[in-house]
Design an enzyme around this catalytic site. Sequence first.
Site, short mmCIF file in Angstrom:
data_model
loop_
_atom_site.label_atom_id
_atom_site.label_comp_id
_atom_site.label_asym_id
_atom_site.label_seq_id
_atom_site.Cartn_x
_atom_site.Cartn_y
_atom_site.Cartn_z
N LYS A 13 0.84 -1.21 0.00
CA LYS A 13 0.00 0.00 0.00
C LYS A 13 0.87 1.25 0.00
O LYS A 13 0.61 2.21 -0.72
CB LYS A 13 -0.93 0.01 1.23
CG LYS A 13 -2.05 -1.02 1.13
CD LYS A 13 -3.02 -0.86 2.28
CE LYS A 13 -4.12 -1.90 2.19
NZ LYS A 13 -4.98 -1.93 3.37
N ARG B 159 -17.08 13.83 5.47
CA ARG B 159 -17.97 12.85 4.87
C ARG B 159 -17.28 12.23 3.68
O ARG B 159 -16.60 12.93 2.92
CB ARG B 159 -19.26 13.51 4.38
CG ARG B 159 -20.13 14.06 5.47
CD ARG B 159 -21.12 15.05 4.90
NE ARG B 159 -20.42 16.18 4.28
CZ ARG B 159 -21.03 17.16 3.60
NH1 ARG B 159 -22.32 17.15 3.43
NH2 ARG B 159 -20.32 18.16 3.08
N CYS C 73 -19.08 4.75 9.43
CA CYS C 73 -19.17 5.51 10.67
C CYS C 73 -20.51 5.38 11.40
O CYS C 73 -20.55 4.94 12.55
CB CYS C 73 -18.89 6.98 10.40
SG CYS C 73 -17.18 7.28 10.03
N LYS D 107 -23.39 5.25 -0.39
CA LYS D 107 -23.93 6.54 -0.83
C LYS D 107 -23.17 6.93 -2.10
O LYS D 107 -22.18 6.28 -2.44
CB LYS D 107 -23.79 7.60 0.27
CG LYS D 107 -22.36 8.03 0.56
CD LYS D 107 -22.37 9.17 1.55
CE LYS D 107 -21.04 9.86 1.60
NZ LYS D 107 -21.02 10.97 2.54
N ARG E 117 -18.88 -0.56 2.93
CA ARG E 117 -18.98 -1.01 4.32
C ARG E 117 -20.37 -0.70 4.86
O ARG E 117 -20.84 0.42 4.78
CB ARG E 117 -17.89 -0.33 5.17
CG ARG E 117 -16.53 -0.92 4.93
CD ARG E 117 -15.45 -0.19 5.68
NE ARG E 117 -15.18 1.11 5.08
CZ ARG E 117 -14.31 2.00 5.58
NH1 ARG E 117 -13.67 1.71 6.70
NH2 ARG E 117 -14.10 3.14 4.98
C1 UDX Z 1 -20.75 10.40 8.34
C2 UDX Z 1 -20.90 11.81 8.93
O1 UDX Z 1 -21.79 12.57 8.11
C3 UDX Z 1 -19.54 12.48 9.03
O2 UDX Z 1 -19.66 13.75 9.66
C4 UDX Z 1 -18.59 11.59 9.86
O3 UDX Z 1 -17.30 12.15 9.93
C5 UDX Z 1 -18.52 10.20 9.24
O4 UDX Z 1 -19.84 9.65 9.12
P1 UDX Z 1 -20.42 9.41 5.89
O5 UDX Z 1 -20.37 8.06 6.51
O6 UDX Z 1 -19.41 9.75 4.85
O7 UDX Z 1 -20.30 10.56 7.00
O8 UDX Z 1 -21.86 9.54 5.22
P2 UDX Z 1 -23.17 10.45 5.39
O9 UDX Z 1 -23.19 11.46 4.32
O10 UDX Z 1 -23.32 10.93 6.77
O11 UDX Z 1 -24.30 9.36 5.06
C6 UDX Z 1 -24.41 8.19 5.87
C7 UDX Z 1 -25.51 7.31 5.38
O12 UDX Z 1 -26.76 7.88 5.67
C8 UDX Z 1 -25.53 7.01 3.88
O13 UDX Z 1 -25.79 5.64 3.70
C9 UDX Z 1 -26.66 7.86 3.35
O14 UDX Z 1 -27.25 7.31 2.21
C10 UDX Z 1 -27.62 7.82 4.54
N1 UDX Z 1 -28.54 8.98 4.61
C11 UDX Z 1 -28.05 10.24 4.78
C12 UDX Z 1 -29.92 8.76 4.55
O15 UDX Z 1 -30.38 7.61 4.41
N2 UDX Z 1 -30.77 9.83 4.67
C13 UDX Z 1 -30.31 11.10 4.85
O16 UDX Z 1 -31.16 12.02 4.98
C14 UDX Z 1 -28.92 11.33 4.91
#
Ligand code: UDX
Length: 434
Positions: free
Chosen positions: A35, A157, A263, A321, A328
Amino acid sequence: MTLTFIGHGYVGLVTACVFADFGDEVYILGRTPEKISKLKQGDPLIYEPGLEELLKKNLKEKRIKFTLEFSECIPKSDIVFIAVGTPMSDNGEADLTSIYDVAQKVSTQLKKGYTVVCCKSTVPVGTNKKIYELIEKNILKNKNIKFDVASCPEFLREGSSVNDTFNPDRVVIGTDSKKARETLLELHKPINGKRIITDIASAELIKYASNAMLATKISFANLFAQFAEKSGADVEAIMNAVGLDKRIGRSFLYPGIGFGGSCLPKDVNALIHISKTYGIDPALLESVTKINIESRERFIEKVASNLREGWQICLWGLSFKPNTDDIREAPSIYIIEGLLNKGFKLKVYDPAAQEKVKKIFGDRISYNQDQYSALKDCDALCILSEWNQFKEADFEKIKKDLKSDVIFDGRNIYDPIKMKKMGFKYYSVGRKVL
Ligand code: UDX
């Protein structure tokens, strides 16, 4: 300043590249030679918009160096950032093996003079205190070594991590030491965002509180999607109205197949575990997780109850997303397994995550080079993540290629009225089937 980042995942690599871009001298420490040699060539190993360019630019300017040796970077560093993974163990607890392992190694290499050891990983309350005690115990004999511990949680994010790191809403600095606080404030000077200066335990909890709040909002929206489906109401109208209340806000109130990623699911589970160790009732957090799991289960049932067993279904979007190849805890993984168990044949397409899904499902499903060829010979289409190319799909093409014009939209990306006019049987989440 000279910085070391231990760990080169989303948090370590992105934050390191951003500080290098501001002119700091940055070491990134890894443990896997293959890596590290790819990273040295400018391959970020993760799919993240803007990251490869930022990495290559700063490698060229010689502000980033990759290494496998603690001895090469820790003695030179003003600040050592711990950004290793804290994965979920079988009982939901955060696994801190890597945290303590690197803290141990850091303690043997700290320079004479002063170093800040700053934890960016999401860790349960009390972990930074243990890191401090571990290092203090190990350097006891050497009075020339001075250090402090701080907690600076990360809120980036996936999919927008570079921009989030350049422009965070807030920079949280948790430490009991004035010197560490001043050093970290100085480092963060070029970065926007409100400063939250606090103690270590509060900083540790701020990260869990933020992610638990986001997860709670999503599960709340998914709860109301059920009310809407049972009563004939429209969840979008409800959330639009609720979200206009400035105390609540519209973001993260989008129902669908639930939250995934590295997360939210992990941190809610870890917080449930932490609650129990403190004797705090975790009922709220348990319900958030339960509703999340049920959201994808209801989607599987919705598909199965409207199609015949043995039919072929096309799935668009596999990552948890858009704009990431990360799968994951992706709802898609559970939905694929659920639909296969119910006897459906599956053709899938994702702009970035297919290779990773292939590692799990192999030839149990068929992978496609583009979204439209994935539709051929399929009876229905399911939308599992809302990439822009799906939002802007060519509906004439979908109609031509899909055998029955049935769409199950797990992310509510299309307008039900428009879909009806075009002759689709369109199922979304918490909105009427017209
Ligand atoms: C998240 C936090 O937003 C971030 O601040 C932290 O540092 C890490 O965890 P991330 O895991 O990148 O970030 O994704 P995020 O944009 O928060 O979305 C998480 C999940 O929630 C996705 O599967 C998304 O599809 C889902 N989601 C989000 C919904 O189902 N509905 C929503 O309204 C928003």
